[in-house]
Design an enzyme around this catalytic site. Structure first.
Site, PDB file in Angstrom:
ATOM      1  N   ASP A  92       0.867  -1.170   0.000  1.00  0.00           N
ATOM      2  CA  ASP A  92       0.000   0.000   0.000  1.00  0.00           C
ATOM      3  C   ASP A  92       0.911   1.229   0.000  1.00  0.00           C
ATOM      4  O   ASP A  92       1.964   1.232   0.638  1.00  0.00           O
ATOM      5  CB  ASP A  92      -0.870  -0.045   1.263  1.00  0.00           C
ATOM      6  CG  ASP A  92      -1.881   1.075   1.334  1.00  0.00           C
ATOM      7  OD1 ASP A  92      -1.766   2.042   0.569  1.00  0.00           O
ATOM      8  OD2 ASP A  92      -2.790   0.974   2.178  1.00  0.00           O
ATOM      9  N   ASP A 271      -7.710  -7.204   0.552  1.00  0.00           N
ATOM     10  CA  ASP A 271      -6.921  -7.239   1.784  1.00  0.00           C
ATOM     11  C   ASP A 271      -7.756  -6.614   2.880  1.00  0.00           C
ATOM     12  O   ASP A 271      -8.622  -5.782   2.620  1.00  0.00           O
ATOM     13  CB  ASP A 271      -5.611  -6.459   1.629  1.00  0.00           C
ATOM     14  CG  ASP A 271      -5.828  -4.961   1.799  1.00  0.00           C
ATOM     15  OD1 ASP A 271      -5.588  -4.449   2.913  1.00  0.00           O
ATOM     16  OD2 ASP A 271      -6.269  -4.296   0.845  1.00  0.00           O
TER      17      ASP A 271
END
Length: 376
Positions: A92, A271
């Site tokens: 991320d 996720d």
């Protein structure tokens, strides 16, 4: 990175595919355990491979940048060597973490200035710097730097945020295309669709990011406080535009029901911290429903944690024993629960994939979601 679409469900937009990276193959749909600081909390790599059977894990640029820091990661040869995970990693960009530090950050066209949650030191993330950091981390899949508006953002805020994300994306792609991987394998770069809960903004954002033809695309800014029906609507709007020959990643989602609903709308990658965070607090996800293992009702229930046996510990230990561990505040309890939840999530997306390939996903999904949301 390569992606191939293998099969689509005849009654929905659900799809089964495969992503190939420098660290291995990823069958989709796939759930990625969250390893924020390079470690999936409380879980050994051995258990991630053998019990959870994870194909890919997620790390976070913001946290890894602050600790252990870029020099340590560079000297280690990247995150794969540092944490001994030899399968794919996605990072991320840190955009969500900067969003969550709203009282400690300042946004501008240049980037996001923020203060570390560790020591209060001041830092600046720019789209270019975030690419550079992810080059050093060595993730197989890198995310573009974006600004994530809150779920209740008004239209003007959501518009400005989307436009800022788009400006940052252009700069991030330019940096990505003019730099090279550092550890001898290719890295992919995914843009992120924003636009809060406004269909016209989501449509504009999806069209904009799809125009760059990157290896995959992500949907951000959902599951941040908006109603579930809005989230599903935005997924439909976006996936009607994002190309079918590229993987689609829904960031930070979610419950088992959320995941199956998103799979049915054409999402490939997920996720969420929920399996491990909820597991550490005694909440277990099972195919029969949700269990709060700390409840008195499990005190003398000597049946397996989960009779379906998604991991070794499901049949090795009883509900009564796991409850005892939690009540005694024994650290083994949260560890077992976390492994169970991750193994269950892996089973869920793997079973969804199998049903898609067999052409029976929609019927199965409508039946099982009734069970998944039950409180036992």
């Amino acid at each position: 990175m390569q992606y191939s679409l293998e099969k689509t469900d005849p009654l929905s937009l659900a799809r089964a595919g495969e992503i190939i990276t420098g660290h291995g193959r990823i069958p989709t749909p796939v759930f990625m355990p969250v390893g924020t600081v390079g470690s999936v909390k409380g879980i050994h790599v051995k258990d991630l491979k053998e019990e959870v059977r994870a194909h890919i894990i997620l790390g976070n640029t913001y946290h890894l940048y602050l600790r252990p820091g870029l020099e340590v990661l560079r000297q280690a040869g990247g995150l794969h060597r540092f944490n001994s995970w030899d399968r794919p990693i996605l990072t991320d960009s840190g955009g969500f973490q900067v969003f969550s530090l709203s009282e400690k950050r300042k946004l501008s066209h240049q980037g996001a200035e923020f203060r570390s949650h560790l020591d209060g030191s001041k830092h600046l993330f720019t789209p270019e710097k975030v690419v550079d950091i992810q080059r050093i981390i060595g993730a197989d899949i890198m995310m573009a730097f974006d600004e994530c508006p809150p779920g209740d953002a008004n239209y003007d805020y959501a518009l400005q945020s989307m436009e800022l994300t788009h400006k940052w994306l252009k700069r991030g792609i330019e940096r990505f295309e003019t730099t090279d991987p550092q550890y001898g394998y290719e890295q992919a770069f995914f843009p992120i669709v924003q636009g809060a809960g406004y269909p016209d903004l989501r449509k504009r954002s999806a069209e904009f990011i799809a125009s760059f033809g990157m290896d995959g695309n992500a949907i951000g800014g959902l599951a941040v406080g908006e109603p579930e029906e809005v989230m599903y609507e935005m997924i439909e709007v976006v996936n009607d535009i994002l190309p079918e020959d590229k993987p689609r990643y829904l960031m930070g989602v979610g419950t088992p029901v959320n995941i199956l609903e998103a799979v049915s709308r054409g999402v490939d990658m997920f996720d969420c911290v929920m399996p491990t965070r909820n597991g550490r607090n005694g909440m277990l996800f099972t195919s029969e429903g949700i269990i709060n293992i700390k409840n008195e009702k499990w005190k003398t229930d000597f049946s397996p944690i989960d009779s379906d046996g998604h991991c070794l510990y499901d049949t090795l230990y009883s509900k009564a024993y796991l409850r005892h561990l939690f009540v005694s505040r024994e650290m083994l309890g949260p560890q077992i629960a976390s492994i169970h939840n991750l193994a269950f999530y892996h089973w869920l997306v793997s079973e969804a994939r199998r049903r898609i390939i067999e052409g029976r996903f929609s019927t199965w999904k409508e039946k099982i979601i009734q069970q998944l949301a039950r409180r036992l």
